[in-house]
Write an enzyme that holds these catalytic residues in place. Sequence first.
Site, short mmCIF file in Angstrom:
data_model
loop_
_atom_site.label_atom_id
_atom_site.label_comp_id
_atom_site.label_asym_id
_atom_site.label_seq_id
_atom_site.Cartn_x
_atom_site.Cartn_y
_atom_site.Cartn_z
N GLU A 116 -4.93 -8.83 1.14
CA GLU A 116 -5.51 -8.41 2.43
C GLU A 116 -6.93 -8.51 2.48
O GLU A 116 -7.47 -7.73 1.36
CB GLU A 116 -5.00 -7.29 3.03
CG GLU A 116 -3.74 -7.22 3.78
CD GLU A 116 -3.00 -5.95 4.33
OE1 GLU A 116 -3.98 -5.06 4.83
OE2 GLU A 116 -1.98 -5.96 4.24
N GLU B 206 0.81 -1.15 -0.13
CA GLU B 206 0.11 -0.25 -0.03
C GLU B 206 1.02 1.23 0.11
O GLU B 206 0.71 2.14 0.89
CB GLU B 206 -0.95 -0.14 1.31
CG GLU B 206 -2.05 -1.09 1.32
CD GLU B 206 -2.65 -1.36 2.49
OE1 GLU B 206 -2.79 -0.18 3.28
OE2 GLU B 206 -3.49 -2.26 2.78
#
Length: 446
Positions: free
Chosen positions: A353, A167
Amino acid sequence: MKRQDGFPDDFLWGCSTSSYQIEGAAGEDGRSPSIWDTFSHAPGKIQDGRTGDIACDSYRRWRDDIELLRGLNAGAYRFSVSWSRVQPEGRGEPNQRGLDYYARLVDALSEAGIEPWLELFHWDLPQKLENEGGWRNRETALRFEEYASIMYRHIGDKVRHWTSMNEPWCAAFLGHLTGEHAPGMRDRIAANRAAHHLLLAHGFAVRAFQQSGLKGEYGIVINPSKPRPATLRAEDIAASERASIERTSLWLDPLFGRGYPKYFMERFGADMPIEARDMEIIAQPIDFIGVNYYNEEAVRAAPESIENPYGVESVRTWQKRTEMDWEIEPAGLRRILEYIASTWPRKALYVTENGAAFPDMAGPDGFVRDYDRIEYLKEHISSCRAALRRGVPLKGYFLWSLIDNFEWSFGYTRSFGIASVDQATRNRQPKLSYYFYRDLIAGFAL
Ligand code: IFM
């Protein structure tokens, strides 16, 4: 026996964690502070005032984590390496004791039949590099290449799945624009520079991997977002297109050799420290994209301004929410996967995730029956199946997270784990969702 639930037999099931969130042992065996040590120790930055100093103590209790994974019959474990444990100066000589920790972990995972998915960077930049300008400084991308090469040299023969970073949007924009994350800056130019240098670091690391001659698959993990329009008005539909730029195309366009999005460059091109050949380096071929998905948003058009360069605002809708106040929209997972698969060149995708924080209440017997989390997981995994049926090249799913851990600026006030961690003893205790996921992996819970 063949699975009956619509997932291919070779679909990969795993769990994710990250170094600062679970390891603890912050000052041990030569590790130096990262920006998250500094940030979490600064007063007022973390909701419960706590830090990752001990966290889940996985630096000592990694065998317990592997036991949990083994009990699930998980195919893979995605974890990250603490850069400042491996290279305390952020440059130069590696710290052998840090390297040994990851070598032991990887060996034990492989012995247990669990594929190690090693991630080089999950936000915990060595503080020493931050002192020299962190991700605002191009030099950090070069230092990342050096650190990545150390990992390839020392455990490259043991790891077949690599990701450069997690991220990068959060590292760039939460870290430098909103200040919610380390290093806690509020500066648009700093955020834009960080975004470019993070991508450049990724490109350097991939190139070094290719040059190393190692065998393995390489990817990057992003947290894309494609908000839906709150109404069918043309301006809200256009706003929803703009709303996805910073979380999605800002990363995928350059990774696939398309340069930065035009809309972004028109507004921020002057901030971007792009040098000759950078875009070529960023676009090194990779094998997969990791997609982290938790929620979707609805947005509508708003006046464009310096504070709101995309001219969008979120609209609160009727969906149920998790304890993060994130709306629960399982179909959004299928939509984002389809959007990526249909907009950029076809590449293997993994959900790296997905999971949810809910207030877990232990029963009188001490057991956590987390039906909300089970429902969330069940619906999101069904959404993965829907994506597969529509032809998305989805190869695996990693649940966030194996254990409750340090949830960044929320400290330990939010729990995403399918196992809890006793704050006094650090003993792990599976929740009901752990057994749900075990049964799902075995092919009979959907
Ligand atoms: O805990 C984080 C993780 O580190 C990155 N992705 C989102 C998770 C939940 O907020």
